[in-house]
Motif scaffolding. Structure first.
Motif, PDB file in Angstrom:
ATOM      1  N   GLU A 131      21.138  48.615  14.232  1.00  0.00           N
ATOM      2  CA  GLU A 131      21.559  48.566  12.778  1.00  0.00           C
ATOM      3  C   GLU A 131      21.826  47.259  12.395  1.00  0.00           C
ATOM      4  O   GLU A 131      21.615  47.230  11.214  1.00  0.00           O
ATOM      5  N   GLU A 132      21.774  46.350  13.051  1.00  0.00           N
ATOM      6  CA  GLU A 132      21.941  44.937  12.984  1.00  0.00           C
ATOM      7  C   GLU A 132      20.652  44.313  12.328  1.00  0.00           C
ATOM      8  O   GLU A 132      20.691  43.401  11.854  1.00  0.00           O
ATOM      9  N   GLY A 133      19.642  44.866  12.729  1.00  0.00           N
ATOM     10  CA  GLY A 133      18.213  44.115  12.566  1.00  0.00           C
ATOM     11  C   GLY A 133      17.831  42.851  12.754  1.00  0.00           C
ATOM     12  O   GLY A 133      17.057  42.335  12.339  1.00  0.00           O
ATOM     13  N   VAL A 134      18.564  42.084  13.998  1.00  0.00           N
ATOM     14  CA  VAL A 134      18.268  41.038  14.542  1.00  0.00           C
ATOM     15  C   VAL A 134      17.033  40.781  15.115  1.00  0.00           C
ATOM     16  O   VAL A 134      16.376  39.735  14.561  1.00  0.00           O
ATOM     17  N   ARG A 135      16.557  41.392  15.781  1.00  0.00           N
ATOM     18  CA  ARG A 135      15.439  41.194  16.567  1.00  0.00           C
ATOM     19  C   ARG A 135      13.848  41.345  15.724  1.00  0.00           C
ATOM     20  O   ARG A 135      13.188  40.504  15.917  1.00  0.00           O
ATOM     21  N   TYR A 136      14.223  42.456  14.840  1.00  0.00           N
ATOM     22  CA  TYR A 136      12.828  42.673  14.052  1.00  0.00           C
ATOM     23  C   TYR A 136      13.181  42.529  12.618  1.00  0.00           C
ATOM     24  O   TYR A 136      11.921  42.951  11.970  1.00  0.00           O
ATOM     25  N   HIS A 137      14.294  42.016  12.511  1.00  0.00           N
ATOM     26  CA  HIS A 137      14.272  41.636  10.967  1.00  0.00           C
ATOM     27  C   HIS A 137      14.318  43.067  10.230  1.00  0.00           C
ATOM     28  O   HIS A 137      13.782  43.240   8.775  1.00  0.00           O
ATOM     29  N   THR A 138      14.986  44.013  10.658  1.00  0.00           N
ATOM     30  CA  THR A 138      14.783  45.560   9.965  1.00  0.00           C
ATOM     31  C   THR A 138      16.270  45.921  10.323  1.00  0.00           C
ATOM     32  O   THR A 138      17.170  45.492  11.073  1.00  0.00           O
ATOM     33  N   THR A 139      16.732  46.828   9.517  1.00  0.00           N
ATOM     34  CA  THR A 139      18.197  47.088   9.646  1.00  0.00           C
ATOM     35  C   THR A 139      18.128  48.743   9.606  1.00  0.00           C
ATOM     36  O   THR A 139      17.377  49.459   9.068  1.00  0.00           O
ATOM     37  N   TYR A 140      19.137  49.292  10.070  1.00  0.00           N
ATOM     38  CA  TYR A 140      19.327  50.887  10.292  1.00  0.00           C
ATOM     39  C   TYR A 140      18.240  51.561  10.624  1.00  0.00           C
ATOM     40  O   TYR A 140      18.010  52.717  10.262  1.00  0.00           O
ATOM     41  N   LEU A 141      17.598  51.130  11.635  1.00  0.00           N
ATOM     42  CA  LEU A 141      16.475  51.967  12.269  1.00  0.00           C
ATOM     43  C   LEU A 141      16.808  53.125  12.943  1.00  0.00           C
ATOM     44  O   LEU A 141      16.236  54.285  12.762  1.00  0.00           O
ATOM     45  N   GLY A 142      17.994  52.997  13.890  1.00  0.00           N
ATOM     46  CA  GLY A 142      18.403  54.061  14.352  1.00  0.00           C
ATOM     47  C   GLY A 142      19.114  55.104  13.572  1.00  0.00           C
ATOM     48  O   GLY A 142      18.767  56.518  13.816  1.00  0.00           O
ATOM     49  N   SER A 143      19.702  54.895  12.488  1.00  0.00           N
ATOM     50  CA  SER A 143      20.561  55.940  11.556  1.00  0.00           C
ATOM     51  C   SER A 143      19.056  56.400  10.570  1.00  0.00           C
ATOM     52  O   SER A 143      19.138  57.768  10.378  1.00  0.00           O
ATOM     53  N   ARG A 144      18.174  55.855  10.352  1.00  0.00           N
ATOM     54  CA  ARG A 144      17.155  56.143   9.638  1.00  0.00           C
ATOM     55  C   ARG A 144      16.148  57.086  10.446  1.00  0.00           C
ATOM     56  O   ARG A 144      15.900  57.969   9.978  1.00  0.00           O
ATOM     57  N   ALA A 145      16.137  56.927  11.706  1.00  0.00           N
ATOM     58  CA  ALA A 145      15.613  57.999  12.822  1.00  0.00           C
ATOM     59  C   ALA A 145      16.388  59.104  12.761  1.00  0.00           C
ATOM     60  O   ALA A 145      15.588  60.280  12.674  1.00  0.00           O
ATOM     61  N   ALA A 146      17.647  59.048  12.967  1.00  0.00           N
ATOM     62  CA  ALA A 146      18.534  60.501  12.990  1.00  0.00           C
ATOM     63  C   ALA A 146      18.157  61.123  11.483  1.00  0.00           C
ATOM     64  O   ALA A 146      18.295  62.250  11.566  1.00  0.00           O
ATOM     65  N   ALA A 147      18.151  60.403  10.273  1.00  0.00           N
ATOM     66  CA  ALA A 147      18.186  60.739   9.035  1.00  0.00           C
ATOM     67  C   ALA A 147      16.746  61.404   8.702  1.00  0.00           C
ATOM     68  O   ALA A 147      16.618  62.072   7.803  1.00  0.00           O
ATOM     69  N   GLY A 148      15.656  61.101   9.415  1.00  0.00           N
ATOM     70  CA  GLY A 148      14.396  61.368   9.158  1.00  0.00           C
ATOM     71  C   GLY A 148      13.767  60.672   8.229  1.00  0.00           C
ATOM     72  O   GLY A 148      12.724  61.107   7.814  1.00  0.00           O
ATOM     73  N   THR A 149      14.285  59.397   8.107  1.00  0.00           N
ATOM     74  CA  THR A 149      13.649  58.503   7.021  1.00  0.00           C
ATOM     75  C   THR A 149      12.928  57.210   7.637  1.00  0.00           C
ATOM     76  O   THR A 149      12.615  56.512   6.735  1.00  0.00           O
ATOM     77  N   PHE A 150      12.719  57.207   9.127  1.00  0.00           N
ATOM     78  CA  PHE A 150      12.304  56.160   9.604  1.00  0.00           C
ATOM     79  C   PHE A 150      10.794  56.090   9.175  1.00  0.00           C
ATOM     80  O   PHE A 150       9.959  56.795   9.276  1.00  0.00           O
ATOM     81  N   ASP A 151      10.417  54.614   8.914  1.00  0.00           N
ATOM     82  CA  ASP A 151       9.126  54.193   8.443  1.00  0.00           C
ATOM     83  C   ASP A 151       8.303  53.925   9.720  1.00  0.00           C
ATOM     84  O   ASP A 151       8.785  52.718  10.248  1.00  0.00           O
ATOM     85  N   THR A 152       7.286  54.472   9.896  1.00  0.00           N
ATOM     86  CA  THR A 152       6.761  54.135  11.434  1.00  0.00           C
ATOM     87  C   THR A 152       5.795  53.031  11.251  1.00  0.00           C
ATOM     88  O   THR A 152       5.475  52.432  12.297  1.00  0.00           O
ATOM     89  N   THR A 153       5.652  52.495  10.220  1.00  0.00           N
ATOM     90  CA  THR A 153       4.702  51.181   9.880  1.00  0.00           C
ATOM     91  C   THR A 153       5.984  49.993  10.683  1.00  0.00           C
ATOM     92  O   THR A 153       5.077  49.030  11.095  1.00  0.00           O
ATOM     93  N   SER A 154       7.208  50.282  10.844  1.00  0.00           N
ATOM     94  CA  SER A 154       7.973  49.384  11.378  1.00  0.00           C
ATOM     95  C   SER A 154       7.493  49.166  12.804  1.00  0.00           C
ATOM     96  O   SER A 154       7.821  47.987  13.286  1.00  0.00           O
ATOM     97  N   LEU A 155       6.965  50.155  13.591  1.00  0.00           N
ATOM     98  CA  LEU A 155       6.616  49.903  14.922  1.00  0.00           C
ATOM     99  C   LEU A 155       5.711  48.736  15.288  1.00  0.00           C
ATOM    100  O   LEU A 155       5.571  48.266  16.341  1.00  0.00           O
ATOM    101  N   ALA A 156       4.734  48.298  14.150  1.00  0.00           N
ATOM    102  CA  ALA A 156       3.808  47.492  14.413  1.00  0.00           C
ATOM    103  C   ALA A 156       4.756  45.768  14.230  1.00  0.00           C
ATOM    104  O   ALA A 156       3.883  44.980  14.594  1.00  0.00           O
TER     105      ALA A 156
END
Length: 169
Positions: A131-156
């Motif tokens: 949720e904090e986005g410290v390592r990859y400068h993203t936030t809310y990855l976990g909750s976005r995945a749970a909500a079905g709105t995760f952007d798979t381009t973040s994996l790169a």
């Protein structure tokens, strides 16, 4: 000898003790730092997994690394109430930011379990992975995945050490 029944105070005390235990899961000595997909976060997840199971929950991880505990309803096929927060942290975080939401919800489920009670709905407790986005400068990855709105381009995305998110997961 019978054990005294738990009280609201004993559940609250357990929450605070557990926050202290999670504070020891850190990447940096003397301060709390738990970034996404690190051994410190895995250690925190392992503790919370034990506590979820002790509260009668079935436990699983999803593809992004969210920890999910499920406390079944009185009848099959019931809808679910989602509760939770996150276990990752910013650098030098406070011990209650994130974990308190997970552990307070867990204490409520523990109280139901201890009483042998089920509700007319399932409780799913989420300990979100990032949720904090410290390592990859993203936030809310976990909750976005749970909500079905995760952007798979973040994996790169790569962290400061060049480790791609897909590899870290």
């Amino acid at each position: 000898m019978h054990e005294a029944p738990a009280t609201a105070q004993t559940y609250a005390e357990a929450v605070l003790r557990r926050c202290d235990a999670l504070a020891a899961c850190s990447e940096e000595p003397g301060r709390i730092t738990r970034r996404f997909a690190t051994p410190a976060l895995a250690q925190a997840n392992a503790l919370v997994t034990e506590w979820m199971r002790a509260a009668g929950m079935a436990v699983r991880h999803d593809a992004i690394g969210n920890l999910i505990g499920r406390y079944e309803a009185a009848a099959p096929g019931a809808p679910a109430l989602l509760l939770g927060s996150h276990l990752d942290s910013v650098r030098d975080a406070g011990r209650y930011d994130g974990p308190l939401g997970v552990l307070a919800a867990l204490a409520a489920v523990q109280q139901l379990h201890d009483a042998g009670a089920c509700l007319p709905f399932v409780i799913e407790l989420y300990a979100f992975a990032d949720e904090e986005g410290v390592r990859y400068h993203t936030t809310y990855l976990g909750s976005r995945a749970a909500a079905g709105t995760f952007d798979t381009t973040s994996l790169a995305r790569a962290d400061a050490d060049g480790v791609a998110m897909a590899d870290a997961i």
